[in-house]
Design an enzyme around this catalytic site. Structure first.
Site, short mmCIF file in Angstrom:
data_model
loop_
_atom_site.label_atom_id
_atom_site.label_comp_id
_atom_site.label_asym_id
_atom_site.label_seq_id
_atom_site.Cartn_x
_atom_site.Cartn_y
_atom_site.Cartn_z
N GLU A 1 9.34 -3.07 13.57
CA GLU A 1 9.19 -2.23 12.23
C GLU A 1 7.73 -1.58 12.55
O GLU A 1 6.81 -2.24 12.39
CB GLU A 1 9.14 -3.11 11.11
CG GLU A 1 8.82 -1.88 9.94
CD GLU A 1 9.00 -2.51 8.39
OE1 GLU A 1 9.45 -1.86 7.29
OE2 GLU A 1 8.59 -3.62 8.47
N PHE B 32 0.74 -1.16 0.17
CA PHE B 32 -0.03 -0.01 0.11
C PHE B 32 0.77 1.32 -0.18
O PHE B 32 0.35 2.40 -0.56
CB PHE B 32 -0.78 0.30 1.14
CG PHE B 32 -0.25 0.26 2.39
CD1 PHE B 32 -0.01 1.71 2.92
CD2 PHE B 32 -0.02 -0.80 3.28
CE1 PHE B 32 0.74 1.80 4.35
CE2 PHE B 32 0.72 -0.50 4.66
CZ PHE B 32 1.04 0.63 4.95
N CYS C 179 9.71 1.64 3.50
CA CYS C 179 10.65 0.63 3.99
C CYS C 179 11.97 1.24 4.02
O CYS C 179 12.86 0.46 4.65
CB CYS C 179 10.56 -0.69 2.83
SG CYS C 179 11.16 -0.14 1.56
N GLU D 198 -4.98 -3.87 -1.67
CA GLU D 198 -6.47 -3.58 -1.79
C GLU D 198 -6.75 -2.15 -1.18
O GLU D 198 -8.09 -1.68 -1.27
CB GLU D 198 -7.36 -4.71 -1.02
CG GLU D 198 -7.27 -4.87 0.36
CD GLU D 198 -5.96 -5.96 0.63
OE1 GLU D 198 -5.70 -6.47 1.77
OE2 GLU D 198 -4.98 -6.04 -0.22
N SER E 14 6.00 -6.71 4.34
CA SER E 14 6.23 -7.11 5.72
C SER E 14 7.25 -8.28 5.47
O SER E 14 6.93 -9.15 4.84
CB SER E 14 5.33 -7.00 6.62
OG SER E 14 4.69 -8.12 6.81
#
Length: 496
Positions: free
Chosen positions: A381, A149, A281, A176, A226
């Site tokens: 994270e 996303f 990230c 989505e 992830s």
């Protein structure tokens, strides 16, 4: 309510599944549409369309493929503002950040425009008497791209242009949470001359992901997300016999040495920690201050944070909302955990007054000092606007801390000592290193990817690794005998 469907075989379709997911404007909290969540049958239909198209596209000349890439590049460049608006409306990042995302995606398209050079093989004449050998790189067939996303344009463009330019057909499954940008890209690719079925988009959740991982027609999978999901994708895809590159999570450290320009370092920490609300990230989430600079550096960072404006990304704000209400609450819980663990909240984002709708998914920039390595705000994270300062006493202690972390995506060092910088880039166990550059994302002609739990698979995204991932090598050894040769020889062939 607008239904966001799929793009298969050159047209938008709604699919057979009745399952739906909600799409929100994160700055207002309002539901703006619903996205069709593909079933396994929907995915199979997209793969079948891609298989049909791949048989012809692989034999399409490099000149034609390159022409499509150039035309697509021009369309994206001309419509970049439209694409940025769609990103902001569904993801929430501010328009300037969304425009930057589009630009980085364009750079990969431009790299793919040079695919004839990247696909050149080698040739050796007379490896044996009148025998020649040469190497080829050929497409895999149908490949899948599963994107996250946080970069609904840039990450698909890390993979799709290279895969398509190499002669493959693609099934893209975007997040989505913000699916509309991927559909626009598919439509513009078709407008640029890409044949129907070469690029297909299926929206969906885990059911769609599993269908792509299991489908025998899909030869390779590219994933960004992830670390737990990246590990799952790599394991399941590999068990199904697919080639997999799965880019996972990160805990990126920025080391500041005592000789660094602290104003430059403070600017970089704010930019890299809170851009895109920390949903990157490559975001800096752990600042390692080598004493005695911590007090002065924290003060500079806090002062700059006080000037940031959090709010609706369409209002000229510095930082937007988080992508969903659930994610905002998750990040907020980490802030609460940090306080409970004894970290010092220098700036508490829970107290922010946003320039936006009260129902938006808000959390302001947050700065913790005196963070220790066992705290969850350091180990996990967070994927939000939370910057943790860890104080260490030496360069060696800083390197030890970074290398002990299970992630190895990106890191940066701020110093005016060239010897220290060179030593750091050699010793640190991280895939992408910045020297006085806080977010060391490579240009498109280099490859993007980390080490350790930040990457599952051998090859990184775009650049030379991207071409290698989306092609298979083949070596041909040939002899064309002239009329003087002939006869039967049952002996074992030798290189003479």
């Amino acid at each position: 309510m607008t239904l966001i469907g799929h793009f298969v075989d050159g047209k938008r379709i709604s699919g057979d599944s009745e399952r739906r997911g909600d799409v929100f404007d994160p700055a207002t909290g309002r539901r703006t549409g619903q996205v069709a969540l593909a079933s396994a049958a929907d995915v199979a239909g997209a793969v079948e369309a891609a298989e049909r198209a791949a048989r012809t596209w692989r034999d399409t000349s490099l000149a034609k493929r390159t022409a499509v890439m150039f035309a697509f590049r021009e369309l994206v460049n001309a419509r970049r503002d439209r694409l940025a608006e769609v990103i902001t409306a569904e993801h929430g990042k501010v328009l300037a950040d969304a425009a930057g995302e589009v630009q980085r995606g364009l750079e990969v398209i431009e790299y793919a425009c040079g695919i004839p050079s990247a696909l050149r093989g080698g040739f050796s004449e007379n490896v044996s008497t009148e025998v020649d050998s040469y190497s080829l790189r050929q497409p895999l067939g149908v490949v899948a791209v599963i994107s996250p996303f946080n970069f609904p344009v840039m990450v698909p463009l890390w993979f799709v242009p290279v895969a398509v330019a190499c002669g493959n057909a693609v099934v893209l499954k975007p997040s989505e949470k913000d699916p509309s940008a991927a559909l626009l890209l598919a439509e513009w690719f078709t407008e640029a001359g890409l044949p129907d079925g070469v690029l297909n988009v299926v929206n969906g959740d885990k059911e769609a992901v599993d269908a792509l991982l299991d489908h025998p027609g899909v030869k390779a999978v590219s994933f960004v997300g992830s670390t737990p999901v990246a590990r799952y994708v790599h394991q399941r895809g590999s068990l199904a016999g697919k080639r997999v590159q799965a880019l996972g999570g990160a805990k990126n450290h920025m080391v500041v040495l005592p000789d660094a320009d602290l104003d430059l370092a403070a600017d970089a920490a704010v930019n890299a920690g809170f851009g895109s609300a920390g949903e990157r990230c490559m975001a800096i989430s752990a600042l390692v201050a080598v004493e005695p600079v911590a007090d002065a550096l924290v003060a500079r960072i806090a002062e700059r944070m006080g000037r940031l404006r959090t709010g609706d990304g369409r209002r000229g704000c510095d930082m937007g909302p988080l992508v969903t209400a659930a994610h905002a609450q998750r990040v907020r819980s980490y802030v609460e955990s940090g306080v409970a663990a004894g970290a010092v909240p220098v700036v508490d984002g829970r107290e922010v007054t946003p320039d936006g709708d009260a129902d938006g998914f808000w959390l302001g920039p947050t700065l913790f000092d005196h963070v220790t390595p066992e705290m969850s705000i350091y180990t996990d994270e967070i994927f939000g606007p939370v910057l943790s300062v860890v104080r260490v006493g030496s360069y060696d202690e800083a390197v030890e801390l970074v290398n002990a972390n299970p992630y190895g995506n990106g890191t940066a060092i701020f110093t005016n000592d060239g010897g220290a910088a060179r030593r750091y880039q050699h010793e640190v166990e991280v895939g992408m290193v910045g020297v006085n550059v806080p977010i060391p994302v490579p240009m498109a002609y280099y490859s993007f990817g980390g080490w350790k739990a930040s990457l599952f698979g051998d090859l990184h995204a775009h650049g030379a690794d991207g071409v290698a991932f989306f092609t298979r090598g083949k070596v041909v050894t040939s002899r064309w005998l002239d009329p003087r040769h002939g006869g039967v020889n049952l002996g074992f062939p030798t290189q003479t």
